[in-house]
Design a protein around this motif. Sequence first.
Motif, PDB file in Angstrom:
ATOM      1  N   ILE A   1       0.857  -1.109  -0.111  1.00 19.32           N
ATOM      2  CA  ILE A   1       0.031   0.250   0.062  1.00 19.32           C
ATOM      3  C   ILE A   1       1.015   1.019   0.035  1.00 19.32           C
ATOM      4  CG2 ILE A   1      -1.778   1.312   1.195  1.00 19.32           C
ATOM      5  CD1 ILE A   1      -2.643  -1.437   2.725  1.00 19.32           C
ATOM      6  N   ILE A   2       0.881   2.067  -1.138  1.00 19.13           N
ATOM      7  CA  ILE A   2       1.451   3.243  -1.100  1.00 19.13           C
ATOM      8  C   ILE A   2       0.614   4.593  -0.521  1.00 19.13           C
ATOM      9  CG2 ILE A   2       2.833   5.033  -2.487  1.00 19.13           C
ATOM     10  CD1 ILE A   2       3.699   2.641  -4.412  1.00 19.13           C
ATOM     11  N   MET A   3       0.970   5.008   0.444  1.00 18.49           N
ATOM     12  CA  MET A   3       0.027   6.258   0.893  1.00 18.49           C
ATOM     13  C   MET A   3       0.465   7.493   0.430  1.00 18.49           C
ATOM     14  SD  MET A   3      -0.254   5.170   4.892  1.00 18.49           S
ATOM     15  CE  MET A   3       1.307   5.545   5.203  1.00 18.49           C
ATOM     16  N   ALA A   4      -0.339   8.072  -0.571  1.00 20.33           N
ATOM     17  CA  ALA A   4      -0.005   9.141  -1.571  1.00 20.33           C
ATOM     18  C   ALA A   4      -0.829  10.283  -1.357  1.00 20.33           C
ATOM     19  CB  ALA A   4       0.269   8.783  -2.733  1.00 20.33           C
TER      20      ALA A   4
ATOM     21  N   THR B   1       8.760   5.491  -6.129  1.00 21.59           N
ATOM     22  CA  THR B   1       8.440   4.532  -5.006  1.00 21.59           C
ATOM     23  C   THR B   1       7.688   3.286  -5.632  1.00 21.59           C
ATOM     24  OG1 THR B   1       8.101   6.596  -3.455  1.00 21.59           O
ATOM     25  CG2 THR B   1       6.963   4.445  -2.952  1.00 21.59           C
ATOM     26  N   PHE B   2       7.025   3.422  -6.634  1.00 20.50           N
ATOM     27  CA  PHE B   2       6.196   2.606  -7.358  1.00 20.50           C
ATOM     28  C   PHE B   2       7.335   1.398  -8.060  1.00 20.50           C
ATOM     29  CE2 PHE B   2       3.964   0.530 -10.795  1.00 20.50           C
ATOM     30  CZ  PHE B   2       2.869   0.095 -10.422  1.00 20.50           C
TER      31      PHE B   2
ATOM     32  N   PHE C   1      -0.977  -1.143  -4.364  1.00 21.22           N
ATOM     33  CA  PHE C   1      -2.175  -0.169  -4.459  1.00 21.22           C
ATOM     34  C   PHE C   1      -1.719   1.162  -3.901  1.00 21.22           C
ATOM     35  CE2 PHE C   1      -4.337  -4.042  -4.104  1.00 21.22           C
ATOM     36  CZ  PHE C   1      -5.550  -3.808  -4.605  1.00 21.22           C
ATOM     37  N   ILE C   2      -2.183   2.202  -4.688  1.00 21.47           N
ATOM     38  CA  ILE C   2      -2.077   3.355  -4.043  1.00 21.47           C
ATOM     39  C   ILE C   2      -3.250   4.231  -3.779  1.00 21.47           C
ATOM     40  CG2 ILE C   2      -1.345   5.752  -4.997  1.00 21.47           C
ATOM     41  CD1 ILE C   2       0.474   4.485  -7.168  1.00 21.47           C
TER      42      ILE C   2
ATOM     43  N   ILE D   1      -5.883   1.996  -7.744  1.00 26.79           N
ATOM     44  CA  ILE D   1      -5.929   3.319  -7.264  1.00 26.79           C
ATOM     45  C   ILE D   1      -7.106   3.437  -6.392  1.00 26.79           C
ATOM     46  CG2 ILE D   1      -5.656   6.191  -7.722  1.00 26.79           C
ATOM     47  CD1 ILE D   1      -4.658   5.397 -10.364  1.00 26.79           C
ATOM     48  N   ILE D   2      -6.799   3.747  -4.971  1.00 27.69           N
ATOM     49  CA  ILE D   2      -7.858   3.807  -4.210  1.00 27.69           C
ATOM     50  C   ILE D   2      -8.189   5.128  -3.986  1.00 27.69           C
ATOM     51  CG2 ILE D   2      -8.565   3.167  -1.937  1.00 27.69           C
ATOM     52  CD1 ILE D   2      -6.955   0.613  -2.027  1.00 27.69           C
TER      53      ILE D   2
END
Lengths: 360, 360
Positions: free
Chosen positions: A10-13, A46-47, A60-61, A83-84
């Motif tokens: 999970i990438i928090m963006a 990062t991705f 997931f971003i 993409i959430i």
Amino acid sequence: MTQNKNHYVIIMAGGIGSRFWPVSKKSFPKQFIDILGTGESLIKQTFNRFTHLVPEENIFIVTNKDYAELVQEHIPQIKTSRIILEPSAKNTAPCIALANLHIKSINPEATILVAPSDHLILSEIKFIQTAKVAISFAESNPSLLTLGIKPTRPDTGYGYIQFNKTELQDGIYKVKTFTEKPTLDIAISFLESKEFLWNAGIFVWSLKSISNSIEQHLPEIHQLFAELDVNAPNYHVELEKSYAQCPSISIDYGIMEKDDFVCVLPSEFGWSDLGTWKSLWDVSDKDPYQNALIGKNTHAFDSKNSLVFNDTDKLVVISGVDNLVVVESQNVLLVINNEKEQEVKTVVGAIKDQYKGKYD
Amino acid sequence: MTQNKNHYVIIMAGGIGSRFWPVSKKSFPKQFIDILGTGESLIKQTFNRFTHLVPEENIFIVTNKDYAELVQEHIPQIKTSRIILEPSAKNTAPCIALANLHIKSINPEATILVAPSDHLILSEIKFIQTAKVAISFAESNPSLLTLGIKPTRPDTGYGYIQFNKTELQDGIYKVKTFTEKPTLDIAISFLESKEFLWNAGIFVWSLKSISNSIEQHLPEIHQLFAELDVNAPNYHVELEKSYAQCPSISIDYGIMEKDDFVCVLPSEFGWSDLGTWKSLWDVSDKDPYQNALIGKNTHAFDSKNSLVFNDTDKLVVISGVDNLVVVESQNVLLVINNEKEQEVKTVVGAIKDQYKGKYD
């Protein structure tokens, strides 16, 4: 190399990097900027980094709905289902709970690494090695694990993690306390004790463990998300409702500081949160007088220990200065003391009030 | 008030104010800038000031041919016959010799005040009173008179005039020496001795006296101009030829330092040469922390002793800085130490070399 299909990222963006104002701002946050002048934004770096850790479709971003287009522009290969979109910014705990919901609908056996989108990691290989150790541990232990960075200086801009020096396994230790940003004196004593690590905000856990912890420590958030079905036709409407009621709380404060079985993996992989202009200066290439000049047409005469970040085509010249940060952006010029970089937040607040958000 | 028809003023407006870069530059020199933010350029202020001293038609402006349109734009009421155009920049001695030629063709009995176009004078009434005393003296004495400013601080950016403390008449003294810019130690001793004045580059003399001195000390220049007739049909062609052969030399070095009968009138009229950004800071309105903020949208937080000059619409913010000069112009940003303002010339030279004059 085949990746394990149970491993997720999970990438928090969703953040706006306000201490990096005026280059980072609400309409164009730091993660979308090529802040180091390498040709790639931080979120893209990062991705790409995580494609070496988990299957690409398992990344997931989570971001604010306002940044949906920016994410697609920077990572064109990502599927829209990965993409959430958060209806509003509610800090990290709701962000993680929301991503969990999506992952659970695909794979309840997931083990997940959660990371910010806007940090710098210089040693990619060491990072991937460390992350694999962490994931392996989290797969077989009902623990919440965090990566703690071995501190190299008494930084007063970071939170610290104190750990019990009895090793559990694989270089992993039990966490004693999380602390907020310390004073310089305290930071120096932290460093000397060798019991403290920087809190990098990178977490590893099984979906089951983090879900249980959210249910236990943040029952309100658990309840709001338990009612949601990501495949339901009215999902977006229901999500809006849940988010509107959701408290704004960080995963550190809401879970990590309260849970019983929190572990840390002391790590070294050339990390910086790039949280401030000073931190950018720290990691940038410098001339022999310790000046970092980023951007076109930048010149330093008789100057030292300074950072020039030129986001325009203008000629930028500094002369006879020391310890200065000069940020020339399209509509704002910021000149600050490199030693007082935390003050940017105060400045941004005052400017926001006076100009009613014009420069946010 | 009727003005004496024999009294003339020469305003020298050919300089480019290079220490005021990047706002002052070759294409738009300092005298045409509203540097104090008062709504009037320095040359307009200078012209208006002299209308209180001599008949308006007796004011001549000598400038480079490239600035003819700028002069007319800033002083629309001036007759084109009163704008004297130099084919090239040859320092002040040729500039004065050329203006003398024009005045001689109208009135050989003239008494002339010569002044730069880009200085600041705060006490207009005192200045006019002082100028009248000087003109009266120069009408009846075959002397070269200069106005010397009583120094208020040991400035190392000005030239100094030492005078013999035996008064001649009307507060006027004989000059002993002219000195170049001193070191700080020497400037302090100058101030303590009370024998030294700042050289403001304002001169008063009869046309006959200065013509005789040029003939005596600068015979080459005298000869080149003696052959010219401003009313001849081929005047401009001949002027080009004369200027091409003319040495570049200042009136201070070529005449004042060499002549026998040079006098000075110690003066106080709120003068600054506005030669550097520091000198602008010196004379500007400041906030309680000694910050001078000139231009729109400029803000200082936790800063002191600094100058912000914003020539754009950009938001300019300084925070946590001391002794800084920040100049935001249309195509250049300059950030310098307020204590090292003389270094701008070095910077301009280096930038000129690297960018082949793009930012001149």
